[in-house]
Design a protein around this motif. Structure first.
Motif, PDB file in Angstrom:
ATOM      1  N   GLU A 154      77.376  55.109   5.532  1.00 37.80           N
ATOM      2  CA  GLU A 154      77.887  56.218   6.345  1.00 37.80           C
ATOM      3  C   GLU A 154      76.768  56.862   7.159  1.00 37.80           C
ATOM      4  O   GLU A 154      76.979  57.282   8.299  1.00 37.80           O
ATOM      5  CB  GLU A 154      78.557  57.263   5.455  1.00 37.80           C
ATOM      6  N   ALA A 155      75.570  56.957   6.562  1.00 37.67           N
ATOM      7  CA  ALA A 155      74.440  57.581   7.257  1.00 37.67           C
ATOM      8  C   ALA A 155      74.046  56.781   8.486  1.00 37.67           C
ATOM      9  O   ALA A 155      73.792  57.348   9.557  1.00 37.67           O
ATOM     10  CB  ALA A 155      73.253  57.707   6.299  1.00 37.67           C
ATOM     11  N   ASN A 215      77.159  57.151  11.211  1.00 33.62           N
ATOM     12  CA  ASN A 215      77.414  58.408  11.944  1.00 33.62           C
ATOM     13  C   ASN A 215      76.626  59.605  11.422  1.00 33.62           C
ATOM     14  O   ASN A 215      76.933  60.749  11.757  1.00 33.62           O
ATOM     15  CB  ASN A 215      78.915  58.728  11.909  1.00 33.62           C
ATOM     16  N   GLY A 216      75.645  59.366  10.585  1.00 36.94           N
ATOM     17  CA  GLY A 216      74.870  60.471  10.013  1.00 36.94           C
ATOM     18  C   GLY A 216      75.307  60.825   8.615  1.00 36.94           C
ATOM     19  O   GLY A 216      74.530  61.347   7.823  1.00 36.94           O
ATOM     20  N   TYR A 252      74.151  63.610   5.921  1.00 38.63           N
ATOM     21  CA  TYR A 252      72.997  64.270   6.537  1.00 38.63           C
ATOM     22  C   TYR A 252      73.327  64.822   7.921  1.00 38.63           C
ATOM     23  O   TYR A 252      72.446  65.292   8.642  1.00 38.63           O
ATOM     24  CB  TYR A 252      71.833  63.285   6.670  1.00 38.63           C
ATOM     25  N   ARG A 253      74.598  64.774   8.307  1.00 39.36           N
ATOM     26  CA  ARG A 253      74.984  65.048   9.692  1.00 39.36           C
ATOM     27  C   ARG A 253      74.533  66.434  10.171  1.00 39.36           C
ATOM     28  O   ARG A 253      74.043  66.580  11.287  1.00 39.36           O
ATOM     29  CB  ARG A 253      76.502  64.906   9.833  1.00 39.36           C
ATOM     30  N   ASP A 254      74.703  67.455   9.347  1.00 37.36           N
ATOM     31  CA  ASP A 254      74.360  68.817   9.790  1.00 37.36           C
ATOM     32  C   ASP A 254      72.881  68.940  10.148  1.00 37.36           C
ATOM     33  O   ASP A 254      72.528  69.525  11.179  1.00 37.36           O
ATOM     34  CB  ASP A 254      74.711  69.836   8.701  1.00 37.36           C
ATOM     35  N   LEU A 291      70.867  66.510  10.969  1.00 39.37           N
ATOM     36  CA  LEU A 291      70.588  65.673  12.134  1.00 39.37           C
ATOM     37  C   LEU A 291      71.056  66.346  13.419  1.00 39.37           C
ATOM     38  O   LEU A 291      70.390  66.252  14.462  1.00 39.37           O
ATOM     39  CB  LEU A 291      71.268  64.315  11.969  1.00 39.37           C
ATOM     40  N   TRP A 292      72.196  67.016  13.365  1.00 36.85           N
ATOM     41  CA  TRP A 292      72.694  67.728  14.547  1.00 36.85           C
ATOM     42  C   TRP A 292      71.704  68.783  15.016  1.00 36.85           C
ATOM     43  O   TRP A 292      71.482  68.949  16.211  1.00 36.85           O
ATOM     44  CB  TRP A 292      74.038  68.393  14.223  1.00 36.85           C
ATOM     45  N   TYR A 303      70.044  56.804  13.696  1.00 39.46           N
ATOM     46  CA  TYR A 303      70.893  57.866  14.225  1.00 39.46           C
ATOM     47  C   TYR A 303      70.498  58.262  15.644  1.00 39.46           C
ATOM     48  O   TYR A 303      71.344  58.323  16.546  1.00 39.46           O
ATOM     49  CB  TYR A 303      70.825  59.085  13.304  1.00 39.46           C
ATOM     50  N   GLN A 307      72.360  58.173  19.395  1.00 37.38           N
ATOM     51  CA  GLN A 307      72.694  59.428  20.070  1.00 37.38           C
ATOM     52  C   GLN A 307      71.968  59.559  21.408  1.00 37.38           C
ATOM     53  O   GLN A 307      72.571  59.986  22.406  1.00 37.38           O
ATOM     54  CB  GLN A 307      72.358  60.613  19.168  1.00 37.38           C
TER      55      GLN A 307
END
Length: 471
Positions: A390-391, A394-395, A398-400, A402-403, A462, A466
């Motif tokens: 998943e990482a 789309n992150g 850890y998405r938050d 990375l954003w 990631y 992006q």
């Protein structure tokens, strides 16, 4: 009839583990000069095995009540009923197949006990989960999930006891600076010092447009946290200028009333770089306060701690900058043994050497990413393979984090372009030193010999995806 032999034991509650951890921290600060007590040293003090202590820390395996009493008494604590809960373990069961009313009654009794056990287990699980909240922000003092990085803690504890010291803690965000500051302040308070812990993002915008307003606001905050009436109307003399007035206010009003040293922590001090019309003069004034301690006994009560992620590239006389004096502290990634230690604290006993290797390849020893990884592995029933897939896609979990990094890059297209070049490069490429410095301050790159590489495999995957849409 069922015939049962039970082995009775007790398990620490979240209240108990917090009290015990706090007591151990006090001993480390007062008796051990701030140095961390290893599991073996604690074992030697209490006279119980490290295996038993590991059971105790796990909050899931029982030990006998005498052991817990011994642990508490060793660290000058009295054991209270809310510090532990009783656990029952069924060791041996002999069942006789008697078709009788007594058998049925006993069966109902056992079901009742089973229900009670399940409820007790759920309560204990809730206690453990409450102790381990989502790892976002500073790690609380009583938390068992703080990983020390020797000799940093010892160095800052020792330095803060020095008259008029300056400590500079610099690292990218999410590296553990605030958690270290919490422990530094706790140590200082144990020495009888007063502490003032300020976040520079809490200064409202109006204060940041005028240096006089900023200094008045700063002095008001310091006085308030010291429990002193700010009394700025009488004690602030604008006729002599705000630089002199702020210095006199600190020296002759605040520090004069303090019988013990004062530790002043300025968190996120690099926030002021966003206001260039005031930052140079403010930092020059900060440097002048540090210089005062060399000849003014009153100022020697002050211990200054600056916490920041970058110094930016501002044109400033090195003799007026506070960023080249005092003890520099930089927080590094966790080592693999430290990650393994943290996994044990999460009771991830099934984690193998190959699992640690995979996790370290994905996020290296990034403290925040490691904490998030172990939290999800423990409490959200995700496998390491699921987290990795998943990482990369789309992150994932850890998405938050990375954003937040992506937003920084989007705000600076030139920096984003440089980072995209690093992600795509197969060998060393020439880079602008200022942009390299900014990427390092954001924690996006690492150095390997003469090569500049993405911080970890997660960042490579990631941000390559992006940035391909915005560069």
């Amino acid at each position: 009839m069922y015939k049962t032999k039970r082995k009775r034991g007790v398990i620490l509650t979240s209240t108990g583990i917090k009290r015990l951890q706090s007591a151990i921290l006090s001993v480390e600060i007062i008796e051990n000069k701030g140095e961390h007590l290893s599991l073996e040293e604690i074992s030697s003090r209490i006279h119980v095995s490290t295996r038993t202590l590991s059971k105790l820390w796990s909050l899931s395996e029982s030990v006998d009540q005498k052991t817990i009493k011994l642990c508490f008494s060793t660290f000058n604590l009295e054991l209270h009923s809310e510090d532990y809960t009783i656990a029952n373990k069924v060791n041996e069961t002999e069942t006789s197949k008697l078709l009788s009313i007594a058998n049925i009654k006993e069966d109902l009794s056992q079901r009742s006990k089973l229900t009670s056990f399940v409820e007790e287990h759920q309560t204990r699980t809730e206690q453990i989960e409450n102790l381990c909240s989502y790892p976002d922000g500073p790690i609380p003092l009583a938390s068992p999930f703080y990983i020390e990085r020797p000799p940093l803690e010892r160095k800052v504890y020792r330095e803060v006891t020095t008259s008029g010291c300056v400590i500079r803690i610099k690292s990218p965000k999410q590296m553990g600076k605030s958690s270290l500051v919490l422990r530094l302040c706790a140590f200082a308070q144990k020495q009888g010092y007063q502490t003032v812990n300020l976040n520079c993002y809490q200064f409202h915008n109006e204060s940041l447009t005028d240096l006089n307003k900023l200094l008045r606001h700063l002095c008001w905050k310091i006085a308030t946290q010291l429990g002193i009436d700010p009394n700025l109307k009488e004690k602030w003399n604008e006729e002599i200028g705000y630089n002199l007035s702020s210095g006199f206010y600190l020296e002759n009003y605040l520090l004069d009333q303090c019988q013990s040293p004062v530790v002043l922590v300025l968190n996120e001090v690099d926030h002021f770089f966003e206001y260039p019309h005031i930052c140079q003069e403010f930092f020059a004034l900060l440097r002048s306060w540090c210089e005062e301690v060399r000849h003014n006994p009153k100022w020697q009560k002050l211990r200054l701690v600056m916490v920041y992620s970058s110094e930016e590239y501002i044109s400033m006389d090195i003799n007026l900058s506070p960023f080249n004096i005092g003890l520099p502290i930089r927080l590094n990634d966790f080592t693999q043994p430290q990650v393994e230690d943290l996994a044990r604290r999460y009771s991830l006993d099934s984690f193998k050497a190959k699992d640690f290797a995979q996790l370290m390849l994905l996020v290296r020893g990034h403290p925040a990413l490691i904490q998030i990884s172990l939290y999800y592995l423990k409490y959200h029933e995700m496998t390491l393979q699921e987290i990795i897939e998943e990482a990369i896609a789309n992150g994932g979990i850890y998405r938050d984090l990375l954003w937040r990094q992506l937003i920084k890059l989007q705000e600076n297209p030139r920096l984003a372009k440089t980072y995209a070049e690093i992600l795509a490069a197969k060998q060393s490429i020439p880079l602008n030193p200022i942009e390299t410095y900014k990427l390092e301050s954001l924690g996006l790159i690492r150095f390997e010999g003469d090569r500049i590489l993405p911080r970890c495999e997660l960042y490579r995957a990631y941000f390559a995806k992006q940035l391909s849409t915005i560069v």
